[in-house]
Write a protein that holds these residues in place. Sequence first.
Motif, PDB file in Angstrom:
ATOM      1  N   PHE A 500       1.004  -1.774  -0.097  1.00 28.26           N
ATOM      2  CA  PHE A 500       0.325   0.045   0.352  1.00 28.26           C
ATOM      3  C   PHE A 500       0.573   1.469   0.029  1.00 28.26           C
ATOM      4  O   PHE A 500       0.600   2.081  -0.116  1.00 28.26           O
ATOM      5  N   GLN A 501       2.037   1.011   0.196  1.00 18.52           N
ATOM      6  CA  GLN A 501       3.566   2.068  -0.249  1.00 18.52           C
ATOM      7  C   GLN A 501       2.833   3.019  -1.349  1.00 18.52           C
ATOM      8  O   GLN A 501       3.602   4.042  -1.283  1.00 18.52           O
ATOM      9  N   ARG A 502       2.783   1.885  -2.390  1.00 19.03           N
ATOM     10  CA  ARG A 502       2.730   2.564  -3.749  1.00 19.03           C
ATOM     11  C   ARG A 502       1.895   3.568  -4.089  1.00 19.03           C
ATOM     12  O   ARG A 502       2.052   4.327  -4.866  1.00 19.03           O
ATOM     13  N   LEU A 503       0.418   3.572  -3.380  1.00  9.06           N
ATOM     14  CA  LEU A 503      -0.001   4.913  -2.667  1.00  9.06           C
ATOM     15  C   LEU A 503       0.554   5.927  -2.653  1.00  9.06           C
ATOM     16  O   LEU A 503       0.207   7.195  -2.669  1.00  9.06           O
ATOM     17  N   ALA A 504       1.650   5.612  -1.751  1.00  2.97           N
ATOM     18  CA  ALA A 504       2.040   7.352  -0.943  1.00  2.97           C
ATOM     19  C   ALA A 504       3.013   8.263  -2.107  1.00  2.97           C
ATOM     20  O   ALA A 504       3.189   7.919  -2.642  1.00  2.97           O
ATOM     21  N   PRO A 505       2.892   9.286  -2.074  1.00  4.17           N
ATOM     22  CA  PRO A 505       2.972  10.139   0.097  1.00  4.17           C
ATOM     23  C   PRO A 505       1.118  10.475   0.465  1.00  4.17           C
ATOM     24  O   PRO A 505       0.585  10.761  -1.274  1.00  4.17           O
ATOM     25  N   PHE A 506       0.542   9.803   1.372  1.00  6.43           N
ATOM     26  CA  PHE A 506      -0.577  10.118   1.733  1.00  6.43           C
ATOM     27  C   PHE A 506      -0.640  11.718   2.048  1.00  6.43           C
ATOM     28  O   PHE A 506       0.134  13.007   2.637  1.00  6.43           O
ATOM     29  N   GLY A 507      -2.305  11.882   2.007  1.00  2.00           N
ATOM     30  CA  GLY A 507      -2.704  14.005   2.578  1.00  2.00           C
ATOM     31  C   GLY A 507      -3.263  13.468   2.132  1.00  2.00           C
ATOM     32  O   GLY A 507      -4.608  12.770   1.835  1.00  2.00           O
ATOM     33  N   PRO A 508      -4.085  15.182   2.242  1.00  2.00           N
ATOM     34  CA  PRO A 508      -5.540  15.446   1.730  1.00  2.00           C
ATOM     35  C   PRO A 508      -5.973  15.202   0.241  1.00  2.00           C
ATOM     36  O   PRO A 508      -4.968  15.963  -0.369  1.00  2.00           O
ATOM     37  N   GLY A 509      -7.064  14.681  -0.062  1.00  2.00           N
ATOM     38  CA  GLY A 509      -7.185  13.721  -2.013  1.00  2.00           C
ATOM     39  C   GLY A 509      -6.505  12.305  -2.028  1.00  2.00           C
ATOM     40  O   GLY A 509      -6.736  11.967  -3.073  1.00  2.00           O
ATOM     41  N   ASN A 510      -5.726  11.827  -1.300  1.00  4.60           N
ATOM     42  CA  ASN A 510      -5.042  10.444  -1.093  1.00  4.60           C
ATOM     43  C   ASN A 510      -4.775  10.287   0.448  1.00  4.60           C
ATOM     44  O   ASN A 510      -3.957  10.256   1.291  1.00  4.60           O
ATOM     45  N   PRO A 511      -5.945  10.247   1.566  1.00  2.00           N
ATOM     46  CA  PRO A 511      -5.932   9.860   2.365  1.00  2.00           C
ATOM     47  C   PRO A 511      -4.692   8.361   2.444  1.00  2.00           C
ATOM     48  O   PRO A 511      -5.054   7.303   1.571  1.00  2.00           O
ATOM     49  N   GLU A 512      -4.642   8.410   3.696  1.00  2.00           N
ATOM     50  CA  GLU A 512      -3.337   6.866   4.203  1.00  2.00           C
ATOM     51  C   GLU A 512      -4.897   6.048   4.413  1.00  2.00           C
ATOM     52  O   GLU A 512      -5.567   6.053   4.685  1.00  2.00           O
ATOM     53  N   PRO A 513      -4.170   4.786   4.127  1.00  2.00           N
ATOM     54  CA  PRO A 513      -4.884   3.620   4.313  1.00  2.00           C
ATOM     55  C   PRO A 513      -5.469   3.425   5.011  1.00  2.00           C
ATOM     56  O   PRO A 513      -4.810   3.282   6.468  1.00  2.00           O
ATOM     57  N   VAL A 514      -7.104   2.599   5.470  1.00  2.00           N
ATOM     58  CA  VAL A 514      -6.969   2.707   6.778  1.00  2.00           C
ATOM     59  C   VAL A 514      -7.794   1.185   6.320  1.00  2.00           C
ATOM     60  O   VAL A 514      -8.393   1.000   5.230  1.00  2.00           O
ATOM     61  N   PHE A 515      -7.689   0.266   7.892  1.00  2.00           N
ATOM     62  CA  PHE A 515      -8.087  -1.116   7.774  1.00  2.00           C
ATOM     63  C   PHE A 515      -8.621  -1.446   8.617  1.00  2.00           C
ATOM     64  O   PHE A 515      -8.571  -1.460   9.579  1.00  2.00           O
ATOM     65  N   ALA A 516      -9.389  -2.073   9.144  1.00  2.00           N
ATOM     66  CA  ALA A 516     -10.320  -3.331   9.841  1.00  2.00           C
ATOM     67  C   ALA A 516      -9.786  -4.279  10.014  1.00  2.00           C
ATOM     68  O   ALA A 516      -9.801  -5.243   9.222  1.00  2.00           O
TER      69      ALA A 516
END
Length: 598
Positions: A500-516
């Motif tokens: 999931f670090q392939r989505l980084a960098p995270f911030g507004p418009g690209n929130p950090e992944p949230v897991f349940a």
Amino acid sequence: MADGSANVGYLGVTRSLSGRLWRQRAAAPEITRSHQLNHGLSEPLARALASRGVTPETCADFLNPTLKALFPDPSSFADMDRAAEILVDALQARKRVVVFADYDVDGASSAALIVRWFRVMGLELSIYVPDRMTEGYGPSPAAFRHLKAEGADLVITVDCGAAAHDALACAAEIGLNVVVIDHHLMRPGEIPAVAALVNPNRPDDTSGQGHLAAAGVAFVLLAALNREARRRSLFSGPEPDLRAWLDLAAMGAICDVTQLVGFNRALAAQGLKVMSGWANPGLSALMDVAKAKGPASVFHVGYLLGPRINAGGRIGRSDLGARLLSTDDPEEAAVLAGELDALNASRKQVEAEVQEAAIRNIERESNQADAPCLVVAEDDWHPGVIGIVAGRLRERYRKPVIVIGIDRAADVGKGSGRSQPGVNLGRAVQAAYEEGLLLAGGGHAMAAGLSVRPGAIPELRAFLCERMADEAQAAAAEDGLDIDALVTTRGADRGLWTEFQRLAPFGPGNPEPVFAAADVRVERPMALRGGHVRVTLTDGSGGRLKAVAWRCEDTEIGRRLLQEGGAVHVVGKLKPDDWQGREGVELEIEDVADPRAR
């Protein structure tokens, strides 16, 4: 499998211990499949991309954001070419140029970018940063008169100035040329008479780059300066290498909490790579005093470097950050970093004291915690921390919060507010000003500032609660936590985090992944200093997952975690755990739900 519909709630959770609905992020199945097939991604990662608005056409650039593919034409910004001409004219005429910067990270980064370009070109610029306590935000007539008297020929305002109508009018009267480099919102018809005003959020700008921080705008300005200097044949050797300063552009983009999309995402991603070399003496010195190491990340920028740079403007000398980021002297950088580190420690202590007092204030009032908007005020709260405290309280109470520090000697209260999504705080504060309840006030949907007579605070509180009641009620009903994927304690490992670090960098418009994680048991709970709670989570998969919940000991979430035993659902973000070289992960718990109470 959990139902992702908003009506039922993810894992059946319609009201968690923080009072929120759990939702699965919405993603179009056909786009998810396209990402899987075209880029070889797993279904959860492809789904996360689709849920963040990444289309098949933009996926490649999102996964590999480059300046070459995404850099905008500087001429697409209104007044950019004019600003470049004026600044290169000043360079050639060896004029006295002053950079007038805001006192936060974005202002300091923007100032350092411009100072560094001119330094390479052989002209040293002065930096002026107004004092937060005595001068307030942005340019003032007094500041411009002072700079003119000191011999300034040209002032470049960065991260401020677009709305400083009185100051800019004064500059015109006294013959002081001003170039404005800003990114704040402007109202239609509010373009002041100035030498040049570069702002992607000015009403007539067509660049489409309104999400940039001021440092991003300044970085594009450097490209325009290179182009203008090239046109005039000013380079006898290599041109200034703008890529070397991408770390400063990333600092502004991340610390100013801007939308990390498109070109801005490329600035942040490539800037973090440049920063990881720690070639900037100021950033390197800050890492040393923070006792941190390793490649630069959003965590380093947002939680270690940014707060220290901001500390100068909040409770110390406002120009320390800009001086730190623009110096080439490692010894000077070490001294400045030490000062900022000490100020940051003081800031944290002051912030904690104000926050504790504010919570006591709110909860000793029989009905205030249930109000649509919380307005809390006490004498002598430091104006440099009230905005941070308002943000913390907003997270705790899930509603708009305004924190006011009262100066009895001046008979004025200075307030800062943070809002909940769906509640337009700035509009309500503007209405209070128009009603005559405030000395000054304004802002935007999610944040606002104000000045008020202490005696008017009860009336202000009543007005804002009535004004925002309907919006707050609707926002509370929609207050939810968006979840990317369901994991087991065994499956939540370093491989998943890396993927999931392939989505980084995270911030507004690209929130950090949230897991349940569903039906997990809490083992070995421990209350830590600072109100944090650390636990180990287990489930039927046989895995053991380390987890921590920050600042929650005195909340429903903290109390439930400290009970141990009994199955719960948890939601959080995976973080790397590299202690003693183990290369593991831990879960930062954001929310907890009781499976029996849905």
